[in-house]
Design a protein around this motif. Structure first.
Motif, mmCIF file in Angstrom:
data_model
loop_
_atom_site.group_PDB
_atom_site.id
_atom_site.type_symbol
_atom_site.label_atom_id
_atom_site.label_comp_id
_atom_site.label_asym_id
_atom_site.label_seq_id
_atom_site.Cartn_x
_atom_site.Cartn_y
_atom_site.Cartn_z
ATOM 1 N N CYS A 56 -4.330 -14.024 28.507
ATOM 2 C CA CYS A 56 -4.243 -15.637 28.342
ATOM 3 C C CYS A 56 -2.921 -16.452 28.972
ATOM 4 O O CYS A 56 -3.001 -17.052 30.246
ATOM 5 C CB CYS A 56 -4.704 -15.471 27.303
ATOM 6 S SG CYS A 56 -4.934 -17.612 27.172
ATOM 7 N N SER A 177 -8.516 -15.671 25.766
ATOM 8 C CA SER A 177 -7.614 -14.280 24.770
ATOM 9 C C SER A 177 -8.915 -13.135 24.400
ATOM 10 O O SER A 177 -9.750 -13.529 23.680
ATOM 11 C CB SER A 177 -6.376 -14.803 24.440
ATOM 12 O OG SER A 177 -6.058 -13.374 23.827
ATOM 13 N N TYR A 179 -6.606 -10.848 23.443
ATOM 14 C CA TYR A 179 -5.951 -9.820 22.493
ATOM 15 C C TYR A 179 -6.954 -9.105 21.439
ATOM 16 O O TYR A 179 -7.003 -9.416 21.145
ATOM 17 C CB TYR A 179 -4.928 -10.490 22.504
ATOM 18 C CG TYR A 179 -3.902 -9.462 21.605
ATOM 19 C CD1 TYR A 179 -2.730 -9.441 22.353
ATOM 20 C CD2 TYR A 179 -3.524 -9.974 20.643
ATOM 21 C CE1 TYR A 179 -1.657 -8.780 21.817
ATOM 22 C CE2 TYR A 179 -2.595 -9.685 19.405
ATOM 23 C CZ TYR A 179 -1.140 -8.217 20.572
ATOM 24 O OH TYR A 179 -0.235 -7.508 19.601
ATOM 25 N N TYR A 315 1.190 -20.347 13.264
ATOM 26 C CA TYR A 315 2.519 -19.711 13.600
ATOM 27 C C TYR A 315 3.873 -19.950 12.485
ATOM 28 O O TYR A 315 4.320 -20.722 12.625
ATOM 29 C CB TYR A 315 2.981 -19.801 14.874
ATOM 30 C CG TYR A 315 2.031 -19.332 15.472
ATOM 31 C CD1 TYR A 315 1.410 -17.871 16.431
ATOM 32 C CD2 TYR A 315 0.663 -20.429 15.742
ATOM 33 C CE1 TYR A 315 0.676 -18.219 16.835
ATOM 34 C CE2 TYR A 315 0.136 -19.639 16.880
ATOM 35 C CZ TYR A 315 -0.270 -19.082 17.447
ATOM 36 O OH TYR A 315 -1.746 -18.498 17.850
#
Ligand SMILES: Cc1ncc(COP(=O)(O)O)c(C=O)c1O
Length: 369
Positions: A56, A177, A179, A315
């Protein structure tokens, strides 16, 4: 003792046989499954064009390049995101300008966007945090009025809708993404969607060195021309096969994630000192974020480790608080980082496991009253 993984491993025996078949074929990239996956992705998101990329971050980089961001420009990005969102802007020489977020969706605040726009502003990158759709009506309106480009970072948002339309289709470009912790995975991997032919052509060329002729259309092998300073951001065909197989089954994964999120909301609603974004039937629930006082979060983290409950934090430090950017200005985002914890919500989780997790949370809160 029950063991709960933060993310699931979606790869089946059937996937492995297919990958093995592709590996044996010798045709490892530019293959049939790349095309099949791209077509399927366009169908799933109802977008005109899709093109696979190596991840991404690479996709966001290509998108920023295609939209012409350059030195001297400013591009507004949320502070509460993966650093990739901001780095994509920085690679072009433009400056990412960090906007604060809404508590507790984690999505960029539209009033903050308005406050930050000036003559240098050329675009906005939004993130549909955790799979919750951003306020697209307001954001699209701001972009129109101010003549701004819009990239949707959909890394968390496969299956997220807003007004019945899949996210990624509201702006100029959407990037996803794959991942391993994401809703579907190809190891590393990503895909770009757009409804603009010229943006699609630009990205397709630049993801493969700037080469102007597709490998299957070359009259003489190796005969092509190069018209731009392209990169090599392609995905391999065996990765594409993994993605294709998972996307085919994704609707069932998505509905289990939504069901699980609803159960979390129900079970957590009367617990004091826990905050969470209300249930959203349009969200795709990459994770289920909850919020708890910083000192209690630390205790919860330790207890989750003892009890074998997988979790993460999305995060733990806002991007504008990272040393590379060191602006330290988005205070909602800082509070979010200090208090959030991401709970697993994928299809290997069920009511029993959610109840196990919620009981641990209750116990920690009770002990720390
Ligand atoms: C919001 C967001 N954007 C971008 C990325 C980068 O994705 P990738 O690892 O596929 O490059 C991530 C990674 O998890 C992310 O969460």
């Amino acid at each position: 003792m029950l063991k709960i993984n933060f993310s699931r491993n979606p790869i089946t025996q059937k996937d492995m046989s297919l990958v093995s078949k592709i590996l044996k074929s010798g045709w490892l990239t530019h293959g049939l499954y790349s095309q099949k996956f791209e077509n399927e992705f366009s169908k799933f998101t109802n977008s005109k064009y899709s093109t696979l990329v190596s991840n991404c971050t690479a996709g966001l980089h290509l998108a920023c390049k295609a939209l012409g961001f350059k030195k001297g420009d400013e591009v507004i990005v949320p502070s509460q995101t993966h650093v990739a969102t901001a780095h994509a802007v920085s690679y072009t020489g433009a400056t990412p300008v960090f906007a604060d977020i809404n508590l507790y969706s984690g999505n960029i605040s539209s009033s903050e966007i308005k406050r930050l726009i000036n003559k240098k502003t050329k675009g906005i990158i939004i993130v549909h945090f955790a799979g919750y759709p951003c306020d697209m009506k307001k954001i699209v309106d701001i972009c129109r009025k101010n003549n701004l480009k819009l990239i949707e970072d959909c890394a968390h948002a496969l299956g997220t809708k807003y007004d019945n339309k899949h996210v990624g289709n509201f702006g100029d470009v959407g990037v996803f993404s794959f991942y391993p912790t994401k809703q579907i995975s190809t190891g590393e991997g990503g895909i770009i969607i757009t409804n603009s032919k010229s943006i699609f052509n630009n990205i397709k060329n630049n993801k493969a060195f700037g080469i102007d002729t597709d490998i299957k259309k070359r009259k003489i092998p190796g005969l092509y021309n190069v018209r731009s300073l392209g990169l090599n951001f392609r995905m391999t065909d065996f990765q594409a096969a993994l993605g294709y197989n998972q996307l085919k089954k994704y609707n069932s994964e998505l509905s289990t994630r939504r069901k699980n999120a609803k159960i979390y909301c129900e079970m957590l609603k009367n617990i004091p000192n826990i905050n969470f974004h209300p249930y959203d039937s349009n969200a795709s629930y990459f994770i289920f974020p909850i919020f708890i006082q910083k000192n209690i979060r630390l205790k919860l983290i330790n207890y989750f480790k003892i009890k074998n409950v997988g979790f993460s934090i999305h995060y733990a430090r806002p991007v504008d608080f990272m040393k590379y950017y060191k602006l330290n200005k988005c205070l909602n985002s800082k509070k979010f980082s200090d208090e959030t914890i991401s709970l697993p919500v994928h299809s290997e989780i069920d009511k029993r496991k959610i109840s196990y997790i919620v009981n641990i949370i209750k116990e920690v809160i009770k002990k720390n009253k």
